[in-house]
Scaffold this active site. Structure first.
Site, PDB file in Angstrom:
ATOM      1  N   GLY A   1       0.024  10.550  30.292  1.00  0.00           N
ATOM      2  CA  GLY A   1       1.146  10.861  31.144  1.00  0.00           C
ATOM      3  C   GLY A   1       2.210  10.051  30.292  1.00  0.00           C
ATOM      4  O   GLY A   1       1.889   9.137  29.755  1.00  0.00           O
ATOM      5  N   CYS A   2       3.269  10.497  30.421  1.00  0.00           N
ATOM      6  CA  CYS A   2       4.513   9.789  29.811  1.00  0.00           C
ATOM      7  C   CYS A   2       4.771   8.567  30.582  1.00  0.00           C
ATOM      8  O   CYS A   2       5.220   7.775  30.064  1.00  0.00           O
ATOM      9  CB  CYS A   2       5.757  10.858  29.792  1.00  0.00           C
ATOM     10  SG  CYS A   2       7.021  10.365  28.657  1.00  0.00           S
TER      11      CYS A   2
END
Lengths: 150, 413
Positions: free
Chosen positions: A57-58
């Site tokens: 995920g970011c």
């Protein structure tokens, strides 16, 4: 490992979680519960915390390892963020030790009822949406493999 | 607050705040504390009014029509270009409207690459660049078979200037560097670095996205070849930005994109192009954005860039001092010259977790890698929590941040 005692249906577990969360009046208690869930659950074995099982995920990272035995899917997972871990704990409580069909058909609308849906939007980029997609993809994959075999 | 302190205040924060309608809203039942200004700033009423005015009174396509509305819209657009040019001490012909800093950098990478970069040449960037000042150069280097080199950063978050000197060679065609780091808040000594680059015959691009709202920029004094910034980080609208380029480069550059508005004459045999800035503004531009950005600049000038800078400096240093009183807080980036943003971590807590809890308290900060993955890798951290300031922020908001960080720390421990 397959649990031989009678397991609750996805709907029943979801209902149970909703009732649990209804006890909390304010967000702090709710998040403290979420954080506790994140801390207390046994997670993925260290040897599976590799690039092969990473969901990037970011904002936070998730590791997800699938096992398939006797027609049942079992997942272990972890995250570097504790709130994400808590969300994983909730999701796996519902989705773990299920048949591929149960997983494929799970709608997970209970997340909305306990007001934690904000953690399951792609814009949050915490890896949870990708993790759910992976869980569903594993279920599709084992279902396909099995139908080919039979 | 006593009278003496009141007198010393450079900015009447209450008066400024009253011009920003969004600051009245509540988030998760709490008054909004907006500390994500490095991502985008909120907009004052003057800017909101200008958007309304444009569409209600003069909306028309520009540079084309003889009718009155088209003339008025064109005049407003070009007047804004002049306002922005004056703001950074440039000529109007050196000011190109783009979609933002990212497009400004891509434009230079593309046009400069085609004209000046050949196989084996080198482009220099720094370890603290935003991805948008890395990736366009990587793409260009790949296309031109050039080599990208990187100036490293010290533990305190400053550029290693002696490394820079070593890396500059006869092959270095361009150095692209940020004025202010979006994550660390480090203010680079761009004037000195520009002079070093020029002595080496190297062109220089400054990413001014994080500087333009916090410091007075004078492109002639700096003597940079290119300076890029975005409207939305300086109280203006999104989707509009500026590329300043020295005429000598812009005249040599091939066009960036083809289309209406950028030509002198079109035939199937040969098309000739307009001069800068038109050469780089193909198609109908963001007219509203262009005009309103001029209004945002006027608003900043009215408040005074120096006053804004001083007020933010006070807030930043108050925030850093207060954060340091919390046990386990680690500031990421402690450059001597520091502006606008502070990054930190609380113990081993993940920045995402801290950010989620702060959001529940109505406090908007940025968490994550801030489009600075190589920098995060260099510090060996997953990301940071970043608080960044604007002229409308108050000391009381810093206090709320500190309370919030303490509460998050308690909940996460």
């Amino acid at each position: 490992m397959l649990n031989m005692t009678e397991t609750k249906s996805i709907a029943e577990v979801e209902e149970q979680i909703v009732e649990e969360f209804e006890l909390f009046d304010d967000w702090m208690d709710k998040y403290e519960h979420l954080i506790e869930m994140g801390k207390s659950l046994p997670f993925i074995e260290q040897k599976f915390k590799t690039d092969e099982f990473i969901v990037k995920g970011c904002q936070s990272l998730v590791w997800l390892h699938p096992d398939f035995e006797n027609g049942i899917l079992h997942f272990t997972a972890d995250s570097d963020a504790i709130i994400t871990k808590g969300m994983i704990a909730i999701l796996l409580r519902v989705l773990n030790d299920r048949t591929p069909d149960e997983i494929i058909n799970a709608k997970l609308e209970f997340i909305d009822k306990i007001n934690l849906k904000e953690h399951l939007t792609p814009t949050r980029a915490n890896g949870l949406v990708s993790m759910l997609n992976k869980i569903k993809a594993y279920a599709e994959q084992v279902k396909l493999t099995r139908s080919h075999k039979s | 607050m006593n009278e003496v302190l009141q007198e010393k205040k450079i900015i009447d924060v209450e008066q400024i705040r009253s011009q920003f309608p969004i600051l009245n809203r509540k988030v998760n039942g709490q008054p909004l504390v907006y500390l994500d200004n490095a991502a985008t700033t909120q907009k004052p009423q003057a800017v909101l009014d200008a958007i309304q005015k444009y569409y209600s009174e003069i909306n028309a396509n520009i540079h084309r029509g003889v009718h009155t509305l088209s003339q008025e819209a064109t005049d407003a657009y070009e007047y804004s270009r002049k306002t922005i040019a004056d703001f950074i001490n440039a000529k109007s012909s050196e000011i190109i409207f783009t979609r933002g800093t990212t497009e400004s950098i891509n434009l230079v990478a593309s046009c400069f690459g085609k004209k000046f970069v050949n196989a084996g040449d080198e482009i220099l960037v720094t370890e603290m660049e935003h991805h948008s000042n890395i990736v366009p150069w990587q793409l260009m280097c790949e296309e031109r078979k050039a080599v990208l080199k990187v100036i490293p950063v010290t533990d305190s978050g400053e550029l290693m200037l002696d490394e820079l000197t070593k890396l500059l060679s006869s092959k270095t065609k361009l150095l692209a560097l940020t004025h202010v780091s979006n994550t660390l808040g480090t203010v680079n000594d761009v004037k000195e670095i520009i002079s070093l680059a020029h002595k080496n015959g190297t062109a220089i691009l400054i990413d001014g996205a994080q500087a333009i709202a916090h410091t007075q920029v004078d492109v002639q004094e700096l003597d940079c070849d290119f300076y890029c910034f975005s409207g939305h980080k300086m109280y203006g609208p999104t989707g509009i930005g500026i590329l300043f380029g020295k005429e000598k480069f812009l005249n040599e550059f091939p066009p960036y994109q083809g289309g209406g508005g950028m030509i002198k004459e079109v035939s199937f045999a040969k098309t000739t192009y307009a001069d800068s800035p038109m050469k780089f503004e193909a198609g109908t531009p963001n007219i509203e954005g262009g005009i309103v950005l001029g209004e945002a600049v006027k608003w900043m000038k009215n408040v005074g860039v120096k006053n804004i800078a001083e007020h933010e400096h006070e807030l930043l240093h108050y925030a850093i001092a207060q954060l340091k009183t919390i046990d386990g807080v680690r500031i990421i980036g402690e450059a001597k010259n520091h502006a606008s943003a502070v990054s930190f971590l609380v113990g081993t807590n993940h920045p995402y977790d801290t950010g989620v809890i702060l959001d529940k308290l109505g406090i908007a900060v940025r968490t994550g890698h801030h489009c600075n993955q190589p920098l995060m890798k260099r510090f060996n951290i997953p990301g940071t929590v970043r608080a960044s300031f604007a002229v409308y922020n108050a000391n009381e908001e810093v206090d709320k941040l500190i309370e919030g960080v303490k509460r998050a720390k308690k909940m996460l421990s």
